[in-house]
Design a protein around this motif. Structure first.
Motif, PDB file in Angstrom:
ATOM      1  N   ILE A   9     -15.407   8.384 -13.438  1.00  0.00           N
ATOM      2  CA  ILE A   9     -13.963   8.237 -13.252  1.00  0.00           C
ATOM      3  C   ILE A   9     -13.362   7.308 -14.305  1.00  0.00           C
ATOM      4  N   THR A  10     -12.331   7.799 -14.973  1.00  0.00           N
ATOM      5  CA  THR A  10     -11.594   6.992 -15.949  1.00  0.00           C
ATOM      6  C   THR A  10     -10.131   6.808 -15.562  1.00  0.00           C
ATOM      7  N   THR A  11      -9.641   7.638 -14.623  1.00  0.00           N
ATOM      8  CA  THR A  11      -8.206   7.706 -14.369  1.00  0.00           C
ATOM      9  C   THR A  11      -7.918   7.782 -12.878  1.00  0.00           C
ATOM     10  N   LEU A  12      -6.927   7.021 -12.419  1.00  0.00           N
ATOM     11  CA  LEU A  12      -6.440   7.118 -11.049  1.00  0.00           C
ATOM     12  C   LEU A  12      -5.082   7.813 -11.075  1.00  0.00           C
ATOM     13  N   LEU A  13      -4.957   8.877 -10.303  1.00  0.00           N
ATOM     14  CA  LEU A  13      -3.716   9.646 -10.192  1.00  0.00           C
ATOM     15  C   LEU A  13      -3.070   9.293  -8.857  1.00  0.00           C
ATOM     16  N   LEU A  14      -1.932   8.640  -8.913  1.00  0.00           N
ATOM     17  CA  LEU A  14      -1.335   8.022  -7.733  1.00  0.00           C
ATOM     18  C   LEU A  14      -0.104   8.776  -7.252  1.00  0.00           C
ATOM     19  N   ASP A  15      -0.115   9.160  -5.997  1.00  0.00           N
ATOM     20  CA  ASP A  15       1.110   9.610  -5.362  1.00  0.00           C
ATOM     21  C   ASP A  15       2.066   8.416  -5.308  1.00  0.00           C
ATOM     22  N   ALA A  16       3.354   8.682  -5.163  1.00  0.00           N
ATOM     23  CA  ALA A  16       4.338   7.595  -5.185  1.00  0.00           C
ATOM     24  C   ALA A  16       4.863   7.268  -3.789  1.00  0.00           C
ATOM     25  N   ASP A  17       5.707   8.132  -3.239  1.00  0.00           N
ATOM     26  CA  ASP A  17       6.361   7.849  -1.964  1.00  0.00           C
ATOM     27  C   ASP A  17       5.354   7.695  -0.834  1.00  0.00           C
ATOM     28  N   GLY A  18       5.424   6.571  -0.143  1.00  0.00           N
ATOM     29  CA  GLY A  18       4.529   6.314   0.970  1.00  0.00           C
ATOM     30  C   GLY A  18       3.150   5.847   0.559  1.00  0.00           C
ATOM     31  N   THR A  19       2.884   5.864  -0.749  1.00  0.00           N
ATOM     32  CA  THR A  19       1.588   5.436  -1.257  1.00  0.00           C
ATOM     33  C   THR A  19       1.728   4.161  -2.063  1.00  0.00           C
ATOM     34  N   LEU A  20       2.626   4.153  -3.039  1.00  0.00           N
ATOM     35  CA  LEU A  20       2.866   2.962  -3.858  1.00  0.00           C
ATOM     36  C   LEU A  20       3.901   2.031  -3.244  1.00  0.00           C
ATOM     37  N   PHE A  21       4.750   2.565  -2.410  1.00  0.00           N
ATOM     38  CA  PHE A  21       5.804   1.758  -1.775  1.00  0.00           C
ATOM     39  C   PHE A  21       6.218   2.434  -0.472  1.00  0.00           C
ATOM     40  N   SER A  23       8.558   4.043   1.047  1.00  0.00           N
ATOM     41  CA  SER A  23       9.834   4.724   0.813  1.00  0.00           C
ATOM     42  C   SER A  23      10.113   5.845   1.800  1.00  0.00           C
ATOM     43  N   GLU A  24       9.131   6.268   2.578  1.00  0.00           N
ATOM     44  CA  GLU A  24       9.321   7.452   3.410  1.00  0.00           C
ATOM     45  C   GLU A  24      10.463   7.280   4.415  1.00  0.00           C
ATOM     46  N   GLU A  25      10.455   6.206   5.173  1.00  0.00           N
ATOM     47  CA  GLU A  25      11.483   6.044   6.203  1.00  0.00           C
ATOM     48  C   GLU A  25      12.885   5.918   5.614  1.00  0.00           C
ATOM     49  N   PRO A  26      13.129   5.036   4.625  1.00  0.00           N
ATOM     50  CA  PRO A  26      14.480   4.982   4.062  1.00  0.00           C
ATOM     51  C   PRO A  26      14.877   6.265   3.346  1.00  0.00           C
ATOM     52  N   ALA A  27      13.924   6.934   2.710  1.00  0.00           N
ATOM     53  CA  ALA A  27      14.247   8.188   2.012  1.00  0.00           C
ATOM     54  C   ALA A  27      14.692   9.257   2.997  1.00  0.00           C
ATOM     55  N   PHE A  28      13.947   9.404   4.083  1.00  0.00           N
ATOM     56  CA  PHE A  28      14.327  10.418   5.053  1.00  0.00           C
ATOM     57  C   PHE A  28      15.611  10.035   5.782  1.00  0.00           C
ATOM     58  N   GLY A  29      15.874   8.738   5.908  1.00  0.00           N
ATOM     59  CA  GLY A  29      17.141   8.320   6.490  1.00  0.00           C
ATOM     60  C   GLY A  29      18.317   8.802   5.664  1.00  0.00           C
ATOM     61  N   PHE A 208       1.108   2.190   4.277  1.00  0.00           N
ATOM     62  CA  PHE A 208       2.517   2.236   4.644  1.00  0.00           C
ATOM     63  C   PHE A 208       2.815   3.244   5.747  1.00  0.00           C
ATOM     64  N   VAL A 209       1.779   3.776   6.372  1.00  0.00           N
ATOM     65  CA  VAL A 209       1.954   4.635   7.544  1.00  0.00           C
ATOM     66  C   VAL A 209       2.176   3.733   8.758  1.00  0.00           C
ATOM     67  N   PRO A 210       3.161   4.029   9.616  1.00  0.00           N
ATOM     68  CA  PRO A 210       3.361   3.200  10.810  1.00  0.00           C
ATOM     69  C   PRO A 210       2.059   3.028  11.576  1.00  0.00           C
ATOM     70  N   PRO A 211       1.752   1.811  12.046  1.00  0.00           N
ATOM     71  CA  PRO A 211       0.467   1.536  12.698  1.00  0.00           C
ATOM     72  C   PRO A 211       0.104   2.519  13.800  1.00  0.00           C
ATOM     73  N   GLY A 212       1.080   2.914  14.609  1.00  0.00           N
ATOM     74  CA  GLY A 212       0.797   3.822  15.710  1.00  0.00           C
ATOM     75  C   GLY A 212       0.432   5.227  15.277  1.00  0.00           C
ATOM     76  N   ASP A 216      -3.940   9.318  13.728  1.00  0.00           N
ATOM     77  CA  ASP A 216      -3.679  10.742  13.523  1.00  0.00           C
ATOM     78  C   ASP A 216      -3.597  11.069  12.035  1.00  0.00           C
ATOM     79  N   ARG A 217      -2.943  10.200  11.260  1.00  0.00           N
ATOM     80  CA  ARG A 217      -2.803  10.474   9.833  1.00  0.00           C
ATOM     81  C   ARG A 217      -4.168  10.465   9.146  1.00  0.00           C
ATOM     82  N   THR A 218      -5.010   9.526   9.528  1.00  0.00           N
ATOM     83  CA  THR A 218      -6.355   9.472   8.948  1.00  0.00           C
ATOM     84  C   THR A 218      -7.102  10.774   9.203  1.00  0.00           C
ATOM     85  N   ALA A 219      -7.014  11.282  10.420  1.00  0.00           N
ATOM     86  CA  ALA A 219      -7.672  12.548  10.749  1.00  0.00           C
ATOM     87  C   ALA A 219      -7.103  13.693   9.930  1.00  0.00           C
TER      88      ALA A 219
END
Length: 249
Positions: A9-21, A23-29, A208-212, A216-219
């Motif tokens: 591995i030489t490179t990490l490919l990163l999703d942005a929304d909900g991964t780096l910050f 942003s999911e809740e304010p974006a969907f709002g 950044f996934v809500p604790p509750g 389910d998200r992990t699964a």
């Protein structure tokens, strides 16, 4: 599950929304108001609340969500009008995220550590203008400059969205690397499916996934093909530090 061999591995490919910050809740709002207006325009019924959209469309961009809503009802839309709605949603969400996001010390520290060993790039369904606003607000511009951002909305000949693997395939080609040289990081099953379909080892991120919802998200992430799921950026940096890796050039 045993972690895979990461020695190439030489490179990490990163999703942005909900991964780096977060942003999911304010974006969907911000997006919900536009989605409701779009639904009213075409006589669509259903739950278009921010919470419902977050739970059912995370990982997709507004263009794909709008097309899916129309397709389910057998409704066609003129491409020019669709573009008008896409532009409206992009403008409203981008403006809101630029106002509410803040730098996250843990993310910044982990990325600085990871950047010593890997090349970092962003692979997102979101528009480049939205990414730019989010990265500036989150203090990530110096770590993830524009040249290393790839958008399914803006970087492809025809806009698409995850789970289509096209944006990951394009990012690999433009970076000049093989799938075996990269690890993708995703917070949604849709994103995991996109990266895995491109042949990329993929790790789930639930910081950044809500604790509750993390169980389910992990699964969901594991079912979509994530080789493991990490609870935080700090843990990811420590996990990868345990591997013997190729130093990036």
């Amino acid at each position: 599950m045993d972690k895979p061999d990461l020695t190439r591995i030489t490179t990490l490919l990163l999703d942005a929304d909900g991964t780096l910050f977060p942003s999911e809740e304010p974006a969907f709002g911000a997006s919900a108001a536009v989605t409701q207006a779009f639904a009213d325009r075409f006589g669509l019924t259903g739950d278009f609340s921010a919470e419902h959209l977050r739970r059912t469309t995370t990982g997709k961009n507004f263009r794909t969500t709008a097309q899916d809503l129309l397709s389910r009802r057998g409704i066609s839309v003129d491409s020019a009008e669709l573009e008008m709605w896409v532009a409206r949603e992009k403008e409203e969400v981008t403006s809101h995220l630029g106002e509410v996001l803040l730098p996250h010390p843990g993310v910044l520290a982990a990325l600085r550590t990871l950047n010593r060993r890997y090349r970092l790039a962003v692979v997102s369904s979101s528009a480049l203008t939205r990414l730019a606003a989010c990265f500036t607000a989150s203090g990530l511009d110096h770590l993830l400059p524009p040249a290393d951002r790839f958008s399914a909305e803006d970087s492809l000949p025809v806009p698409t969205s995850k789970p289509d693997p096209a944006i990951y395939q394009s990012a690999l080609a433009r970076l000049g690397i093989e799938p075996q040289q990269a690890v993708a990081l995703e917070d949604s099953a849709t994103g995991v499916e996109s990266a895995v379909s491109a042949g990329i080892t993929t790790v789930g991120m639930v910081q950044f996934v809500p604790p509750g919802e993390r169980g389910d998200r992990t699964a969901q992430l594991e079912q979509a093909g994530a080789v493991w799921v990490t609870e935080s950026w700090d843990r990811l940096a420590r996990d990868l530090a345990d591997s013997t890796v190729v130093v990036r050039t």
